[in-house]
Design an enzyme around this catalytic site. Structure first.
Site, mmCIF file in Angstrom:
data_model
loop_
_atom_site.group_PDB
_atom_site.id
_atom_site.type_symbol
_atom_site.label_atom_id
_atom_site.label_comp_id
_atom_site.label_asym_id
_atom_site.label_seq_id
_atom_site.Cartn_x
_atom_site.Cartn_y
_atom_site.Cartn_z
ATOM 1 C CG ASP A 183 18.639 -3.020 55.843
ATOM 2 O OD1 ASP A 183 18.550 -4.056 55.158
ATOM 3 O OD2 ASP A 183 18.805 -1.895 55.342
ATOM 4 C CG ASP A 221 23.693 -4.841 46.220
ATOM 5 O OD1 ASP A 221 22.503 -5.186 46.129
ATOM 6 O OD2 ASP A 221 24.338 -4.876 47.284
#
Length: 273
Positions: free
Chosen positions: A11, A130
């Site tokens: 990230d 997700d």
């Protein structure tokens, strides 16, 4: 037999790799380019970079970072985060990314998958999902043909780091993404993400059994056994992880050696020579 892939996930915010829970409490864990180069040298098969920048200016800076990554790293890398249009995808692929990953934008406008695949080819388009386990949402149901998956109606795609549920049932949405031209599915179990308690192997086994494209498993990696289980019992084509690599809990070269000892086909450094 195709070799299973090990994929660190980074990230990125302001050029640095960060780690937190649902993008909160972020801590810097290393320069995005240098950390990626380290993982490549350690034997990673691919990398996934997720842009978690908040502003358009930061996203433009991230595009420059993608160019630096492409110049420095000699393994394939995927870019995700904030890609909401064909122009966004083109900008990042033109900067040197090997693949792009779309998530919320694909749920909002599934035709984006078709357009990216039509322009660049399916191999450039990863659809990230997700998923959370939940009861069927009102009016959602399970599409005809997916009843055999038993728990299918209990898993739905979510957005905003898993905080917002959608009416997209996991299995039918993954199948639609494949039919529209996705080259891979990156599935994260948000119920397991960050727990280091293992992946939901049955879920991944069900998904890989119904798709013709590779599935990357994400969410729950805490040990070598967890990764071995999802690559065997879960039948995943690749395992993605972050914290266990970022915090040095296990080196990628050691992980692969132990997977090979367990009879799992992976590419070791010496195989590349």
């Amino acid at each position: 037999m195709l070799a299973k892939r090990i994929i660190p996930c980074l990230d990125v915010k302001n050029g640095m790799t960060v780690k937190g829970i649902n993008f909160e409490g972020l801590k810097e864990v290393g320069d995005a380019v240098e950390l990626g180069a380290y993982y490549a040298a350690e034997g990673a098969d691919e990398l996934v970079y997720l842009d978690i920048s908040a502003t358009q200016e930061e996203r433009q800076t991230f595009t420059l970072l993608v160019s630096r990554i492409a110049d420095r790293i000699n393994i394939p890398f995927t870019i995700g985060g904030g890609i909401s249009s064909l122009d966004d995808a083109s900008r990042l692929l033109d900067a040197g990314a090997d693949k792009i990953s779309i998530n919320s934008a694909a749920i909002a406008d599934p035709s984006l998958i078709d357009r990216i695949a039509a322009r660049y080819g399916s191999q450039f388009c990863v659809v990230a999902i997700d998923a959370r386990r939940d009861g069927p949402l009102p009016g959602a149901g399970v599409q005809p043909g997916f009843e055999a998956f038993g728990e299918a109606g209990l898993w739905h795609a979510s957005t905003h780091g898993g905080r917002r549920m959608t009416e997209r049932e996991l299995f039918s949405w993954a199948h639609e993404a494949q039919e529209r031209g996705a080259g891979e599915i990156l599935l994260t179990s948000m119920d397991h993400d960050g727990t280091k308690a293992g992946y939901p192997c049955k879920l991944f086994s069900q998904l890989t059994g119904m798709l013709d494209i590779p599935v990357i498993a994400s969410g729950g990696a805490g040990s070598v056994k967890d990764i071995a289980d999802v690559l065997t019992e879960g039948c995943a084509d690749a395992a993605l992880a972050a914290s266990i690599f970022h915090y040095g809990e296990i080196r990628i070269c050691e992980l692969k050696a132990r997977l090979r000892e367990a009879g799992i086909e992976v590419r070791l450094q010496e195989d590349r020579i």
